[in-house]
Design a protein around this motif. Sequence first.
Motif, PDB file in Angstrom:
ATOM      1  N   ILE A  38       0.847  -1.198   0.000  1.00  0.00           N
ATOM      2  CA  ILE A  38       0.000   0.000   0.000  1.00  0.00           C
ATOM      3  C   ILE A  38       0.881   1.246   0.000  1.00  0.00           C
ATOM      4  O   ILE A  38       1.768   1.392   0.851  1.00  0.00           O
ATOM      5  CB  ILE A  38      -0.935  -0.001   1.234  1.00  0.00           C
ATOM      6  N   ARG A  39       0.630   2.143  -0.934  1.00  0.00           N
ATOM      7  CA  ARG A  39       1.412   3.374  -1.044  1.00  0.00           C
ATOM      8  C   ARG A  39       0.543   4.632  -1.012  1.00  0.00           C
ATOM      9  O   ARG A  39       1.079   5.747  -1.010  1.00  0.00           O
ATOM     10  CB  ARG A  39       2.236   3.359  -2.345  1.00  0.00           C
ATOM     11  N   HIS A  40      -0.769   4.467  -0.996  1.00  0.00           N
ATOM     12  CA  HIS A  40      -1.695   5.602  -0.980  1.00  0.00           C
ATOM     13  C   HIS A  40      -2.818   5.258  -0.006  1.00  0.00           C
ATOM     14  O   HIS A  40      -3.460   4.203  -0.156  1.00  0.00           O
ATOM     15  CB  HIS A  40      -2.277   5.868  -2.372  1.00  0.00           C
ATOM     16  N   ASN A 167     -14.293  -5.438   2.032  1.00  0.00           N
ATOM     17  CA  ASN A 167     -13.097  -5.484   2.854  1.00  0.00           C
ATOM     18  C   ASN A 167     -12.177  -6.622   2.418  1.00  0.00           C
ATOM     19  O   ASN A 167     -12.644  -7.725   2.121  1.00  0.00           O
ATOM     20  CB  ASN A 167     -13.458  -5.666   4.327  1.00  0.00           C
ATOM     21  N   ALA A 168     -10.891  -6.349   2.446  1.00  0.00           N
ATOM     22  CA  ALA A 168      -9.903  -7.353   2.053  1.00  0.00           C
ATOM     23  C   ALA A 168     -10.016  -8.610   2.904  1.00  0.00           C
ATOM     24  O   ALA A 168      -9.891  -9.729   2.397  1.00  0.00           O
ATOM     25  CB  ALA A 168      -8.496  -6.762   2.168  1.00  0.00           C
ATOM     26  N   SER A 169     -10.269  -8.446   4.193  1.00  0.00           N
ATOM     27  CA  SER A 169     -10.359  -9.607   5.083  1.00  0.00           C
ATOM     28  C   SER A 169     -11.549 -10.487   4.729  1.00  0.00           C
ATOM     29  O   SER A 169     -11.493 -11.713   4.902  1.00  0.00           O
ATOM     30  CB  SER A 169     -10.454  -9.150   6.541  1.00  0.00           C
ATOM     31  N   SER A 170     -12.616  -9.896   4.225  1.00  0.00           N
ATOM     32  CA  SER A 170     -13.790 -10.679   3.823  1.00  0.00           C
ATOM     33  C   SER A 170     -13.497 -11.500   2.574  1.00  0.00           C
ATOM     34  O   SER A 170     -14.007 -12.614   2.413  1.00  0.00           O
ATOM     35  CB  SER A 170     -14.984  -9.762   3.571  1.00  0.00           C
ATOM     36  N   VAL A 171     -12.662 -10.948   1.692  1.00  0.00           N
ATOM     37  CA  VAL A 171     -12.270 -11.671   0.481  1.00  0.00           C
ATOM     38  C   VAL A 171     -11.517 -12.949   0.853  1.00  0.00           C
ATOM     39  O   VAL A 171     -11.631 -13.975   0.181  1.00  0.00           O
ATOM     40  CB  VAL A 171     -11.393 -10.783  -0.431  1.00  0.00           C
ATOM     41  N   THR A 172     -10.779 -12.895   1.949  1.00  0.00           N
ATOM     42  CA  THR A 172      -9.965 -14.048   2.345  1.00  0.00           C
ATOM     43  C   THR A 172     -10.642 -14.921   3.392  1.00  0.00           C
ATOM     44  O   THR A 172     -10.034 -15.864   3.888  1.00  0.00           O
ATOM     45  CB  THR A 172      -8.589 -13.597   2.857  1.00  0.00           C
ATOM     46  N   GLY A 173     -11.908 -14.619   3.735  1.00  0.00           N
ATOM     47  CA  GLY A 173     -12.689 -15.579   4.494  1.00  0.00           C
ATOM     48  C   GLY A 173     -12.968 -15.315   5.952  1.00  0.00           C
ATOM     49  O   GLY A 173     -13.488 -16.193   6.639  1.00  0.00           O
ATOM     50  N   THR A 174     -12.696 -14.110   6.463  1.00  0.00           N
ATOM     51  CA  THR A 174     -12.935 -13.882   7.894  1.00  0.00           C
ATOM     52  C   THR A 174     -14.422 -13.905   8.255  1.00  0.00           C
ATOM     53  O   THR A 174     -14.766 -14.145   9.409  1.00  0.00           O
ATOM     54  CB  THR A 174     -12.336 -12.542   8.363  1.00  0.00           C
ATOM     55  N   LEU A 175     -15.288 -13.648   7.290  1.00  0.00           N
ATOM     56  CA  LEU A 175     -16.735 -13.710   7.557  1.00  0.00           C
ATOM     57  C   LEU A 175     -17.337 -15.042   7.092  1.00  0.00           C
ATOM     58  O   LEU A 175     -18.555 -15.186   7.069  1.00  0.00           O
ATOM     59  CB  LEU A 175     -17.462 -12.550   6.874  1.00  0.00           C
ATOM     60  N   LEU A 209      -3.258  -6.862   3.139  1.00  0.00           N
ATOM     61  CA  LEU A 209      -3.777  -6.893   1.784  1.00  0.00           C
ATOM     62  C   LEU A 209      -3.175  -8.018   0.950  1.00  0.00           C
ATOM     63  O   LEU A 209      -3.776  -8.457  -0.035  1.00  0.00           O
ATOM     64  CB  LEU A 209      -3.488  -5.540   1.115  1.00  0.00           C
ATOM     65  N   ASP A 210      -2.029  -8.491   1.343  1.00  0.00           N
ATOM     66  CA  ASP A 210      -1.255  -9.424   0.515  1.00  0.00           C
ATOM     67  C   ASP A 210      -2.039 -10.683   0.146  1.00  0.00           C
ATOM     68  O   ASP A 210      -2.120 -11.062  -1.018  1.00  0.00           O
ATOM     69  CB  ASP A 210       0.040  -9.787   1.235  1.00  0.00           C
ATOM     70  N   GLU A 211      -2.631 -11.334   1.142  1.00  0.00           N
ATOM     71  CA  GLU A 211      -3.370 -12.575   0.881  1.00  0.00           C
ATOM     72  C   GLU A 211      -4.563 -12.321  -0.027  1.00  0.00           C
ATOM     73  O   GLU A 211      -4.867 -13.113  -0.929  1.00  0.00           O
ATOM     74  CB  GLU A 211      -3.830 -13.195   2.205  1.00  0.00           C
ATOM     75  N   CYS A 212      -5.238 -11.205   0.194  1.00  0.00           N
ATOM     76  CA  CYS A 212      -6.392 -10.821  -0.627  1.00  0.00           C
ATOM     77  C   CYS A 212      -5.972 -10.615  -2.077  1.00  0.00           C
ATOM     78  O   CYS A 212      -6.632 -11.105  -3.006  1.00  0.00           O
ATOM     79  CB  CYS A 212      -7.011  -9.550  -0.060  1.00  0.00           C
TER      80      CYS A 212
END
Length: 242
Positions: A38-40, A167-175, A209-212
């Motif tokens: 992330i840069r911005h 959310n990035a975490s939702s893409v990777t399964g936290t929900l 963000l990496d895993e997402c």
Amino acid sequence: MLNGFYDIHCHMLPHVDDGSKSTAMSKEMLNIAYENGIRHIVLTPHYTIGRFELTREEIYDQYQLFTEKVQEDFPEIEFFFGREIFFGEEIMEFLQDDLISTMNDTDYVLIEFHPSATANYIMQSLYKVEGVGYIPILAHIERYPDLFSNTKMIEQIIESGAYIQVNASSVTGTLGNSVKKQIIKLMKKNLVHFVATDAHSNRTRGPYLDECVKYIEKKLGEDYVRRLLIENPERMLNNEYI
């Protein structure tokens, strides 16, 4: 691997909401963000009537102090000023009176609702925001079960001029796996415009963000990652249509 990502939704600004509790915590969050490409970063503290009610001016003063403190340590990160606004009937007037901020002083506003909000209520509320000249970005759509499962209504909301963030975490399964699968289905239909961290701390709700990124790239390709995390945010922050 791609980097130079934009995070358009996070709570790194300390002492203003339920996010970062200190400048030290925020610096740890920034380290995580940097390591995740992330840069911005758009700092989007909550605005919720009865809970988080600091005015635009008060929040902006905190924003300036914070960015001055951390810029030397993170010269490659660019900061922007925004707000995550919990919808209420008053917010249209508050926006027009410049009491609460948009995203980087554009026409875009990041809007959230209570998880129990019905699909129809969310749709009608977003229409009201559009009706006074703003472009709503619906924050973390996966948190509104009644709407999230209704693809047809999501399409109607987008056709009316709103945009969708997950959310990035939702893409990777936290929900859960069913939410993860539904997000990918929506992405395949081009019904998601932004992925953001919604980071609140340097721990489990950090700006990861990496895993997402790896998961979306595997499912939909690098160009799609670039669109969600670089191209669409750039257009939004320049007040351009996506």
